[in-house]
Design a protein around this motif. Structure first.
Motif, PDB file in Angstrom:
ATOM      1  N   CYS A  77     109.742   6.194  16.040  1.00 38.25           N
ATOM      2  CA  CYS A  77     108.666   6.306  15.426  1.00 38.25           C
ATOM      3  C   CYS A  77     108.391   6.952  13.986  1.00 38.25           C
ATOM      4  CB  CYS A  77     107.229   6.201  16.181  1.00 38.25           C
ATOM      5  SG  CYS A  77     107.230   4.591  17.285  1.00 38.25           S
TER       6      CYS A  77
ATOM      7  N   ALA B 207     108.190   6.111  10.047  1.00 35.89           N
ATOM      8  CA  ALA B 207     107.119   6.646   9.278  1.00 35.89           C
ATOM      9  C   ALA B 207     107.673   7.537   8.051  1.00 35.89           C
ATOM     10  CB  ALA B 207     106.276   7.448   9.882  1.00 35.89           C
TER      11      ALA B 207
ATOM     12  N   SER C 122     107.385   6.740   4.065  1.00 37.88           N
ATOM     13  CA  SER C 122     106.919   7.429   3.045  1.00 37.88           C
ATOM     14  C   SER C 122     107.921   7.611   2.089  1.00 37.88           C
ATOM     15  CB  SER C 122     106.756   9.024   3.898  1.00 37.88           C
ATOM     16  OG  SER C 122     106.402   9.849   2.841  1.00 37.88           O
TER      17      SER C 122
ATOM     18  N   GLU D   4     103.432  -0.562   7.548  1.00 34.44           N
ATOM     19  CA  GLU D   4     103.644  -0.546   9.081  1.00 34.44           C
ATOM     20  C   GLU D   4     103.594  -2.044   9.454  1.00 34.44           C
ATOM     21  OE1 GLU D   4     102.836   2.396  12.798  1.00 34.44           O
ATOM     22  OE2 GLU D   4     100.883   1.495  11.507  1.00 34.44           O
TER      23      GLU D   4
ATOM     24  N   ARG E 148     104.508   2.497  18.576  1.00 26.76           N
ATOM     25  CA  ARG E 148     104.029   3.788  18.443  1.00 26.76           C
ATOM     26  C   ARG E 148     102.807   3.958  19.686  1.00 26.76           C
ATOM     27  NH1 ARG E 148      99.513   4.747  15.588  1.00 26.76           N
ATOM     28  NH2 ARG E 148      99.781   2.869  14.106  1.00 26.76           N
TER      29      ARG E 148
END
Length: 488
Positions: A471, A475, A479, A346, A354
């Protein structure tokens, strides 16, 4: 501490304090309109628009709806120009620097105060240019002062937020003028004093602000004001004698990272910009309509009892002083992730984005609660309305600047900030037809307009939802990328 550093520290402190006082006492005075209207009505401005009407039971009363509509128009035009002209004012500041922009702002502000001081009930039309000049000159005070945050490094955002809060609190200036009027100080005398204060603004421009800009991050041996260019150390001499640009000439956006950034057009056409513009516009319209119609609303809720109208007007103006205290809260919410470890992969910008979701959501929620309370016919409930209004307004404008600085490249911040304020100003012009609708077709009953504005405020929730989903998508992509790397 070496002598040059000590002098710079003192100068920096004076710049900060005097800038805070300037924003707190002058910059946003036009938003204390409700207090000034009370004085203007006592002075007889637009009284000729009040007419005697006969009710169905044969009793006669004075109908001043046309007078209220005229006062509303004065504020509508001033608040519109306050935002709309932020765009050309921003270009003026970027092109010609601090001194030129401030001298222009001081000229406008002084002309505005002089026009009010020499206006009379017979020359009430002078209020139209006067309040507009006060609004435009005041916003230039704020724009040129926000760069003072660059002098304070890690506390930069706190200073900028504090100045924005002081701008909101300065609406209490007209309360002071109202209280002085009640003890015998004339409207002319008060505004002539404000005109004389322009000498202080000029002196501050010369001695405590740079000719061009305050860069960020701040270079070593940086000087400004009357000390700019003087050789205080060997390092300073090298810097000032260099054939390259001096630190003062470095634009505020030079700290942008050297990488392929989105173009201004791409930023303008992005989903974030569109939803952010809607977020700002609907809430700003609600605030402007509330401020512009506060006096007639209190007249209606108090059945025209002058002492009660004065009491609630004073209460509203006093709560505006709390804007300078409320403003930093939003900054704390947005910076709450600072110092914490970020998720794997990030970036700092993604973390800031975020963190902005909660700020955007709380601002929209505050506006809906404020609108519901403002729509209530309960007079005591208006105290809560005043508190919610100043809290929401502080979050709104601080969050606006903070989100633009987070979501878009810094090289486009000035243009995007000016454009979003200008476009939202066009939307805020709806306040006048809303007021005319209440006074006309709805016969003074604002219920349906208030319901419509409350429902319109719900659209502001689209923006935080959009940022939240973005956001989550980032994410999810990180991942999947980690899973792919692990399996490989």
């Amino acid at each position: 501490m070496p002598e040059p550093e000590r002098k710079f520290s003192v100068q920096r402190g004076l710049t900060f304090i005097t800038g805070l006082v300037e924003c707190l006492c002058f910059a946003g005075a036009v938003f204390g309109w409700a207090s000034l209207v009370f004085v203007l009505k006592e002075e007889g401005y637009f009284n000729s628009m009040c007419v005697n009407v006969t009710s169905v039971n044969g009793t006669q009363s004075l109908d001043c709806s046309a007078q209220d509509e005229q006062f509303s128009l004065v504020f509508t035009i001033a608040s519109f120009l306050n935002n709309f002209l932020t765009l050309p004012n921003g270009f003026l500041f970027d092109r010609f620097g601090t001194t030129v922009a401030r001298l222009f702002g001081i000229f406008l502000y002084t002309m505005g105060t002089l026009m009010v001081s020499f206006s009379t009930a017979a020359l009430g039309y002078l209020l139209f240019p006067a309040l507009s000049l006060l609004a435009v000159g005041g916003i230039l005070f704020l724009v040129t002062n926000m760069q003072v945050g660059n002098l304070f490094g890690s506390r930069r955002s706190t200073i900028i937020t504090l100045y924005n809060g002081a701008f909101d609190s300065s609406s209490a200036l007209f309360l002071i003028i109202k209280l002085l009027h009640e003890v015998g100080i004339s409207l002319r005398g008060s505004f002539l004093f404000l005109s004389a204060c322009s000498v202080i603004h000029v002196l501050r421009t010369v001695f405590l602000l740079p000719k061009d800009f305050i860069p960020y991050p701040l270079p070593d041996h940086y000087t400004y004001g009357m000390n700019c260019g003087k050789s205080e150390t060997a390092g300073t001499e090298v810097a000032t004698n260099s054939p390259h640009k001096t630190p003062e000439e470095t634009p505020l956006t030079k700290d942008a990272p050297v990488k392929q950034e989105r173009s201004f057009r791409e930023c303008l056409m992005s989903r974030f910009f569109v939803w952010h513009l809607l977020w700002l516009s609907v809430m700003q319209l609600r605030h402007y309509l509330f401020i512009g119609t506060l006096n007639p609303m209190l007249q209606r809720l108090t059945a025209g009892e002058s002492s009660l109208v004065s009491q609630y007007t004073n209460a509203f103006a006093v709560t505006q002083l709390c804007g300078v205290l409320c403003a930093p809260w939003n900054g704390l919410i947005m910076d709450r992730h600072k110092g914490r470890p970020r998720a794997a992969g990030e970036t700092e910008q993604e973390a800031d984005l975020r963190a902005s979701v909660l700020s955007l959501f709380l601002t929209a929620l505050q506006c809906v609660l404020f609108s519901v309370c403002a729509s209530s016919p309960s007079l005591p409930l208006q105290y809560l309305t005043f508190v919610l209004q100043v809290l929401n307004r502080s979050f709104l404008y601080g969050g606006n600047a903070a989100f633009l600085s987070v979501a878009f490249p810094s090289c486009h911040f000035g243009k995007l900030y000016g454009l979003v304020m200008a476009l939202s100003a066009v939307f805020s012009l709806m306040q006048y037809p809303c007021f005319a609708l209440v006074k006309g077709a709805l016969h003074g009953d604002p219920l349906y307009v208030n319901i419509a504005l409350t429902l319109l405020s719900l659209l502001a929730f689209i923006h935080p939802l959009s940022v939240y989903l973005h956001c989550r998508r980032l994410a999810s992509q990180r991942s999947k990328s980690r899973d792919t790397t692990t399996s490989t």
